[in-house]
Structure formats: C-alpha cells, structure tokens
Design a protein around this motif. Structure first.
Motif, PDB file in Angstrom:
ATOM      1  N   THR A 155       0.838  -1.198   0.000  1.00  0.00           N
ATOM      2  CA  THR A 155       0.000   0.000   0.000  1.00  0.00           C
ATOM      3  C   THR A 155       0.876   1.253   0.000  1.00  0.00           C
ATOM      4  OG1 THR A 155      -1.665  -1.195   1.263  1.00  0.00           O
ATOM      5  CG2 THR A 155      -1.859   1.207   1.226  1.00  0.00           C
ATOM      6  N   THR A 156       1.965   1.224   0.792  1.00  0.00           N
ATOM      7  CA  THR A 156       2.866   2.378   0.828  1.00  0.00           C
ATOM      8  C   THR A 156       3.596   2.539  -0.507  1.00  0.00           C
ATOM      9  OG1 THR A 156       3.233   1.993   3.187  1.00  0.00           O
ATOM     10  CG2 THR A 156       4.758   3.482   2.094  1.00  0.00           C
ATOM     11  N   PHE A 157       4.089   1.417  -1.026  1.00  0.00           N
ATOM     12  CA  PHE A 157       4.880   1.449  -2.264  1.00  0.00           C
ATOM     13  C   PHE A 157       4.269   0.524  -3.323  1.00  0.00           C
ATOM     14  CE2 PHE A 157       8.081   2.118   1.178  1.00  0.00           C
ATOM     15  CZ  PHE A 157       8.433   3.432   0.877  1.00  0.00           C
ATOM     16  N   PRO A 158       3.374   1.037  -4.143  1.00  0.00           N
ATOM     17  CA  PRO A 158       2.787   0.160  -5.179  1.00  0.00           C
ATOM     18  C   PRO A 158       3.839  -0.402  -6.135  1.00  0.00           C
ATOM     19  CG  PRO A 158       1.512   2.182  -4.928  1.00  0.00           C
ATOM     20  CD  PRO A 158       2.774   2.367  -4.131  1.00  0.00           C
ATOM     21  N   ARG A 159       4.937   0.315  -6.318  1.00  0.00           N
ATOM     22  CA  ARG A 159       5.971  -0.162  -7.251  1.00  0.00           C
ATOM     23  C   ARG A 159       7.259  -0.494  -6.500  1.00  0.00           C
ATOM     24  NH1 ARG A 159       7.676   3.302 -11.381  1.00  0.00           N
ATOM     25  NH2 ARG A 159       7.713   1.630 -12.929  1.00  0.00           N
ATOM     26  N   VAL A 160       7.952  -1.466  -7.030  1.00  0.00           N
ATOM     27  CA  VAL A 160       9.194  -1.956  -6.429  1.00  0.00           C
ATOM     28  C   VAL A 160      10.255  -0.853  -6.343  1.00  0.00           C
ATOM     29  CG1 VAL A 160      11.179  -3.475  -6.887  1.00  0.00           C
ATOM     30  CG2 VAL A 160       8.840  -4.401  -6.991  1.00  0.00           C
ATOM     31  N   ALA A 161      10.386  -0.044  -7.401  1.00  0.00           N
ATOM     32  CA  ALA A 161      11.456   0.954  -7.458  1.00  0.00           C
ATOM     33  C   ALA A 161      11.356   1.962  -6.309  1.00  0.00           C
ATOM     34  CB  ALA A 161      11.426   1.679  -8.804  1.00  0.00           C
ATOM     35  N   ASP A 162      10.140   2.365  -5.952  1.00  0.00           N
ATOM     36  CA  ASP A 162       9.973   3.329  -4.859  1.00  0.00           C
ATOM     37  C   ASP A 162      10.407   2.734  -3.519  1.00  0.00           C
ATOM     38  OD1 ASP A 162       8.340   5.820  -6.041  1.00  0.00           O
ATOM     39  OD2 ASP A 162       7.570   3.973  -6.979  1.00  0.00           O
ATOM     40  N   GLN A 163      10.082   1.468  -3.318  1.00  0.00           N
ATOM     41  CA  GLN A 163      10.461   0.818  -2.058  1.00  0.00           C
ATOM     42  C   GLN A 163      11.982   0.643  -1.984  1.00  0.00           C
ATOM     43  OE1 GLN A 163       8.520  -2.916  -1.329  1.00  0.00           O
ATOM     44  NE2 GLN A 163       9.670  -3.285   0.554  1.00  0.00           N
ATOM     45  N   MET A 164      12.584   0.288  -3.119  1.00  0.00           N
ATOM     46  CA  MET A 164      14.040   0.129  -3.143  1.00  0.00           C
ATOM     47  C   MET A 164      14.729   1.452  -2.833  1.00  0.00           C
ATOM     48  SD  MET A 164      14.764  -2.527  -6.304  1.00  0.00           S
ATOM     49  CE  MET A 164      16.545  -2.592  -6.093  1.00  0.00           C
ATOM     50  N   LEU A 165      14.187   2.529  -3.410  1.00  0.00           N
ATOM     51  CA  LEU A 165      14.771   3.854  -3.163  1.00  0.00           C
ATOM     52  C   LEU A 165      14.683   4.210  -1.681  1.00  0.00           C
ATOM     53  CD1 LEU A 165      15.916   6.603  -4.076  1.00  0.00           C
ATOM     54  CD2 LEU A 165      13.560   7.308  -4.682  1.00  0.00           C
ATOM     55  N   GLY A 199      25.562   1.331   0.643  1.00  0.00           N
ATOM     56  CA  GLY A 199      26.887   1.142   1.247  1.00  0.00           C
ATOM     57  C   GLY A 199      27.026  -0.200   1.938  1.00  0.00           C
ATOM     58  N   SER A 200      25.930  -0.887   2.244  1.00  0.00           N
ATOM     59  CA  SER A 200      26.085  -2.189   2.893  1.00  0.00           C
ATOM     60  C   SER A 200      25.516  -3.346   2.064  1.00  0.00           C
ATOM     61  CB  SER A 200      25.473  -2.184   4.296  1.00  0.00           C
ATOM     62  OG  SER A 200      24.151  -1.703   4.257  1.00  0.00           O
ATOM     63  N   LEU A 201      24.401  -3.123   1.390  1.00  0.00           N
ATOM     64  CA  LEU A 201      23.818  -4.198   0.573  1.00  0.00           C
ATOM     65  C   LEU A 201      24.240  -4.041  -0.889  1.00  0.00           C
ATOM     66  CD1 LEU A 201      20.077  -4.469   1.789  1.00  0.00           C
ATOM     67  CD2 LEU A 201      22.067  -5.812   2.528  1.00  0.00           C
ATOM     68  N   ASN A 248      25.107   2.464  -4.260  1.00  0.00           N
ATOM     69  CA  ASN A 248      25.827   3.718  -4.003  1.00  0.00           C
ATOM     70  C   ASN A 248      24.975   4.900  -4.488  1.00  0.00           C
ATOM     71  OD1 ASN A 248      25.964   3.569  -6.765  1.00  0.00           O
ATOM     72  ND2 ASN A 248      28.152   3.083  -6.839  1.00  0.00           N
ATOM     73  N   ASP A 249      25.551   6.080  -4.477  1.00  0.00           N
ATOM     74  CA  ASP A 249      24.790   7.267  -4.866  1.00  0.00           C
ATOM     75  C   ASP A 249      24.319   7.194  -6.311  1.00  0.00           C
ATOM     76  OD1 ASP A 249      25.106   8.272  -2.358  1.00  0.00           O
ATOM     77  OD2 ASP A 249      26.683   9.731  -2.855  1.00  0.00           O
ATOM     78  N   ASP A 250      25.162   6.629  -7.169  1.00  0.00           N
ATOM     79  CA  ASP A 250      24.758   6.500  -8.569  1.00  0.00           C
ATOM     80  C   ASP A 250      23.504   5.631  -8.692  1.00  0.00           C
ATOM     81  OD1 ASP A 250      26.791   8.090  -9.428  1.00  0.00           O
ATOM     82  OD2 ASP A 250      28.092   6.440 -10.127  1.00  0.00           O
ATOM     83  N   TYR A 251      23.508   4.586  -7.925  1.00  0.00           N
ATOM     84  CA  TYR A 251      22.355   3.695  -8.018  1.00  0.00           C
ATOM     85  C   TYR A 251      21.110   4.374  -7.444  1.00  0.00           C
ATOM     86  CZ  TYR A 251      19.653  -0.566  -8.448  1.00  0.00           C
ATOM     87  OH  TYR A 251      18.704  -1.468  -8.821  1.00  0.00           O
ATOM     88  N   ILE A 252      21.302   5.170  -6.377  1.00  0.00           N
ATOM     89  CA  ILE A 252      20.165   5.900  -5.811  1.00  0.00           C
ATOM     90  C   ILE A 252      19.619   6.898  -6.847  1.00  0.00           C
ATOM     91  CG2 ILE A 252      19.543   7.667  -4.092  1.00  0.00           C
ATOM     92  CD1 ILE A 252      21.219   6.097  -2.062  1.00  0.00           C
ATOM     93  N   ALA A 253      20.525   7.556  -7.574  1.00  0.00           N
ATOM     94  CA  ALA A 253      20.096   8.499  -8.620  1.00  0.00           C
ATOM     95  C   ALA A 253      19.316   7.767  -9.714  1.00  0.00           C
ATOM     96  CB  ALA A 253      21.327   9.200  -9.215  1.00  0.00           C
TER      97      ALA A 253
END
Ligand code: HEC
Length: 290
Positions: A155-165, A199-201, A248-253
C-alpha cells in the motif's frame, strides 16, 4: 486274470465272515461282482478296477477295505509357533493402513521449495541478516519499524522501485517529507529512523530483500504480469553468484529516475515509458506507472 491261490481266498472269506457277517458274503469280497454288475467299465485287473466302476453300479461296500480313520498327525512345531504368534491388534490396523500415506507426506516435507529456490532462501536470509527482522518483526508484523505484512508495504509502495529507493537512502535522507502512495507517511514521524542500506547491501541483495517483504511477508500477487520474469531475473543473478555492485549514490540516482514522484520525494520518473518492457528499472516489467 491272475489266479488267486485257493488257501488265500479261504482265509479272506473267513476273515470277512468274522468282521462283517452277512454283508461280507453278499459282496463276496472280490472285485469281480462289482465289475460285472457295473457292466460299463471293462475290468483290466482284479482289485484296482472296481473303484472306477463303482459309481455307475449299485453301491457295493468293501467293509474290510475301509481304512481306519487316521489319528491326527502331531502338529509341526512351526505351525504351532505361527498360531501362537502375536498378531497386529485390531485397534492398530488403521495405523498400519495409514503408514504408506504418512510415508508419502513425510517424503513431501523433505522437498519443500524453500530448500531449493535460491530466491526464496537468499531473500529470507538477507531479511534477518541485515537486521530488518529485528525492527520489523520476523514475519513483518512490525516493531520499532512499521508493519510490512498483510499488504501494508505494498500500500505504501505500489511499485518496487519506490520501495528500493526508500530502503536504500533511509528515512533520514527525506526527514520530514511526505512519502508513500496517497501521502501515507511522513519520514521520521514514527519517532525512529529507517537506517539507509546504501553502502552495505549489493543491488542484488536489495532487490531480494524487497522481494521478501512484498511477496513472502505481504503476500503480493505473484501471478501478475511480469512478476515471474522478475523472479527469474533474481534467480539468474543468484545462480551466477549475484551482482557484486554495492548500492551507491549512482544507483540511488538511477532509482530516483525509476521512482514515482507522487510516491517518493525527489523522484523524477524519467525512466517511465509507455512500454514498461523498455524500462531498465527493477521490479515486474508490466507494473503500471501508478
Ligand atoms: C533499526 C531498526 C530498523 C532496521 C534494522 C530496519 N528498519 Fe525499516 N524502518 C524502521 C523504522 C523506524 C521505519 C519508519 C521510519 C520513519 O518514521 O520514517 C522503517 C521503515 C521502513 C519501510 C517503510 C514502510 C512504510 O510502510 O512506510 C520499509 C519498506 C522498511 N523500513 C524496510 C526495511 C528493510 C528492507 C530493512 C532491512 C534491510 C529494514 N527496514 C531495516 C526501522 C528499521
């Protein structure tokens, strides 16, 4: 016919007279009368033929040929043993009958898919090893962190990408900002922080742990379009040793370009495409843009 010596016949007649009286003289103790009266079967030799001819003729009795009823033979030891051996009691019969069924169901428990599918095994392992279980509960029921089970995290994150972020950057990165579908949450409002996992996963591990929370803990529909392909992609990564790339930051972007601006602060949705197959974003490819 063989001649029977006169003295033997006499002795035979005498014996019959003693043992059976008149009956003996009527039948005269020889095979010949039976054979001639029976008339059907030619007699080949005295003594043996009458037995075959007798059923057709009048009943002829041979009193002294009737053998004594034999005394019962002593029972062999193994028969006695078999008779006295204990048998399965009646009450145990259903148990015995059910044994094959039990054996089959027991064999079934030995091959649960959890022990075979690397996606299921690894995603569950990361959920506990990365500490998620400690704050969100082993079954996702909640703790210091929100409940994830019973569809809550979907319900909070209908899509996977938002939850990963969200998990990658943690709640401190968006402290005080609204996130989640329909403005459901405010980061930090729970009074505690969701620790950033960047940084950890590895990317592969982040994807797996999100899969665990959605599919295993929250019961997301895995039959929806693209879902099995997503699992297949994670399985291929798992079997090839997984990607070594740490989040890392690139992946977050990159995730910010995949995420939905209506759900995640600072998201651009730049990767959104009318053709979901064309998006390089993680998660089921046929997911709607939300
Ligand atoms: C130290 C405790 C702690 C750990 C460890 C932890 N979390 Fe959290 N998590 C929280 C808290 C607290 C929040 C809510 C923070 C806030 O108020 O913004 C949260 C929020 C979340 C949310 C948002 C849920 C929603 O409906 O808003 C998700 C998803 C999540 N965590 C996933 C994870 C995953 C995956 C892991 C393991 C990799 C993990 N968490 C590890 C404490 C933790």
């Amino acid at each position: 016919m063989t001649e029977i010596p006169e003295h033997l016949l006499k002795r035979s007649k005498a014996a019959k007279g003693q043992s059976s009286g008149d009956a003996g003289s009527e039948s005269s103790g020889s095979a010949t009368p039976a054979a001639s009266e029976g008339s059907a079967a030619p007699v080949a030799a005295g003594g043996s033929a009458p037995a075959a001819a007798a059923p057709q003729g009048p009943v002829v009795t041979f009193p002294n040929l009737d053998s004594e009823p034999e005394p019962p033979k002593p029972e062999p030891a193994f028969v006695t043993a078999a008779k006295s051996r204990r048998r399965i009691p009646v009450w145990a019969l259903p148990v015995v009958a059910a044994l094959p069924i039990w054996a089959m169901s027991f064999a079934g428990t030995m091959q649960q898919p959890e022990t075979e599918d690397p996606v299921l095994v690894e995603s569950a392992a990361i959920y506990s090893e990365a500490g998620c279980a400690g704050c969100h509960g082993g079954n996702g029921g909640g703790g210091s962190g929100y409940q994830l089970s019973e569809g809550s995290v979907i319900t909070t994150f209908p899509r996977v990408a938002d939850q990963m972020l969200h998990v990658a950057r943690g709640s401190a990165a968006i402290d005080g900002q609204t996130y989640g579908a329909d403005g459901r949450r405010v980061a930090g409002a729970s009074g505690a922080q969701m620790p950033a996992q960047a940084g950890s996963l590895t990317v592969h591990e982040l994807e797996l742990v999100i899969y665990h929370e959605r599919a295993t803990l929250s019961g997301e529909d895995q039959d929806q379009p693209g879902y099995q392909e997503w699992i297949e992609h994670m399985r291929a990564d798992a079997e090839s040793g997984g990607g070594e790339e740490i989040v890392n930051d690139d992946y977050i972007a990159f995730l910010q370009e995949c995420a939905d601006p209506a759900v995640s602060p600072d998201a651009t949705g730049a990767m959104a495409s009318p053709d979901p197959e064309a998006e390089p974003c993680p998660g089921p490819k046929a997911e709607s843009g939300g």
